[in-house]
Design a protein around this motif. Structure first.
Motif, short mmCIF file in Angstrom:
data_model
loop_
_atom_site.label_atom_id
_atom_site.label_comp_id
_atom_site.label_asym_id
_atom_site.label_seq_id
_atom_site.Cartn_x
_atom_site.Cartn_y
_atom_site.Cartn_z
N ALA A 17 0.84 -1.20 0.00
CA ALA A 17 0.00 0.00 0.00
C ALA A 17 0.87 1.25 0.00
N GLU A 18 0.49 2.23 -0.79
CA GLU A 18 1.14 3.53 -0.73
C GLU A 18 0.58 4.29 0.46
N MET A 19 1.48 4.89 1.24
CA MET A 19 1.08 5.64 2.43
C MET A 19 1.67 7.04 2.37
N VAL A 20 0.97 7.98 3.00
CA VAL A 20 1.39 9.38 3.04
C VAL A 20 1.64 9.77 4.49
N LEU A 21 2.73 10.49 4.73
CA LEU A 21 3.02 10.98 6.07
C LEU A 21 2.22 12.25 6.34
N ILE A 22 1.42 12.21 7.38
CA ILE A 22 0.61 13.37 7.78
C ILE A 22 1.27 14.00 9.00
N SER A 23 1.66 15.25 8.88
CA SER A 23 2.39 15.92 9.96
C SER A 23 1.45 16.77 10.82
N PRO A 24 1.77 16.91 12.11
CA PRO A 24 0.91 17.70 13.01
C PRO A 24 0.87 19.17 12.62
N SER A 25 -0.19 19.84 13.07
CA SER A 25 -0.33 21.27 12.81
C SER A 25 -0.86 21.96 14.06
N LEU A 26 -0.19 23.02 14.46
CA LEU A 26 -0.64 23.77 15.63
C LEU A 26 -1.89 24.59 15.34
N PHE A 36 1.72 10.76 11.57
CA PHE A 36 1.29 9.40 11.30
C PHE A 36 1.18 9.20 9.79
N TYR A 37 1.30 7.96 9.39
CA TYR A 37 1.08 7.58 8.00
C TYR A 37 -0.36 7.15 7.81
N MET A 38 -0.89 7.39 6.62
CA MET A 38 -2.21 6.90 6.27
C MET A 38 -2.19 6.38 4.84
N ASP A 39 -2.90 5.27 4.60
CA ASP A 39 -3.00 4.74 3.25
C ASP A 39 -3.59 5.78 2.30
N LYS A 40 -3.06 5.84 1.08
CA LYS A 40 -3.55 6.81 0.10
C LYS A 40 -5.00 6.54 -0.29
N HIS A 41 -5.40 5.29 -0.23
CA HIS A 41 -6.77 4.97 -0.61
C HIS A 41 -7.32 3.87 0.28
#
Length: 250
Positions: A17-26, A36-41
């Motif tokens: 699975a392709e995954m994307v790194l989601i970075s925190p935001s203040l 965290f990583y999340m699957d692209k689909h």
């Protein structure tokens, strides 16, 4: 207008699975403190079949039913209970996203907007929801079809192959529509104030679903829309998308 953000992408070898790194935001009200990583689909029928073959997991659903609504192996896996989704995630070395993670990821950086693409109402190029093609299908199973938008043709009466529509700003597909997605959390009151990493109540009767689906009204594909189902429930419009906590040592 979509603001595409350069995100780190990886391929997770266990389920390819392709995954994307989601970075925190203040700037996000319900603060995400850990990337965290999340699957692209959404998990596809093909991916779930590999899981079944590899583990011998006793899936009590039927693939014949799945193919009635998800017509090919590149469509989202459906008729999965929350327990089925968790079992897949454990096999793959992942987990289900928390509700807050899911919503943050769905917004794609547009944290004050109504939909993953902004505030424009859903159209046929944005997502798969109850449109004029779905209306005839809905009429076969229910008399309540007045929510279908007969002015829109999104191309599919049932589920669409994953990644059939434009991605959000993080490069995630189908965060609105197609199928509802299981989250980790028990369903409960969603925090209204500024909190960090909320995870829902410690126990409950139902788990959270997010995202809307091919047979629900367009208003329910909003990023903030919440739904709920008992963890053993399976539906033709329910799938899932794994996540994984990012570890700096990786």
């Amino acid at each position: 207008q979509l603001r595409h953000i350069r995100a780190k992408k990886i391929t997770w070898l266990k389920d390819n699975a392709e995954m994307v790194l989601i970075s925190p935001s203040l700037s996000y009200q319900k603060l995400i403190s850990k990337p965290f990583y999340m699957d692209k689909h959404e998990v596809t029928v093909a991916q779930f079949k590999v899981f079944l073959k590899d583990t011998g997991y006793q899936f009590s659903g039927r693939l014949e039913d799945v193919y009635q609504y998800s017509e090919t192996d590149q469509h989202p896996m459906i008729y999965v209970s929350w327990h089925d989704a968790v079992a897949y995630c454990q096999w793959a070395g992942k987990r289900l996203p928390t509700e807050t993670e899911w919503e943050y990821a769905a917004r794609g950086g547009l944290n004050s907007k109504r939909y993953p693409w902004g505030d424009q109402l859903p159209t046929g190029k944005f997502c798969n929801f109850a449109d004029k093609k779905a209306k005839s299908i809905l009429q076969e199973v229910t008399s309540r079809t007045n929510w279908a938008d007969t002015k829109v043709n999104d191309g599919y009466a049932l589920t669409a192959p994953v990644a059939s529509y434009i991605p959000n700003g993080y490069g995630l597909f189908d965060m609105a529509g197609n199928v509802w997605e299981w989250c980790q959390d028990w369903y409960g009151d969603y925090p209204s104030g500024s909190v960090t990493d909320p995870t829902g109540p410690a126990s409950g009767d139902s788990r959270v679903l997010r995202g809307g689906s091919f047979d629900f009204r367009p208003s329910l594909v909003r990023a903030a829309t919440r739904a709920t189902a008992r963890p053993g429930f399976r539906g033709s419009n329910i799938g899932f998308r794994p996540a994984r906590t990012y570890h700096l040592s990786r």
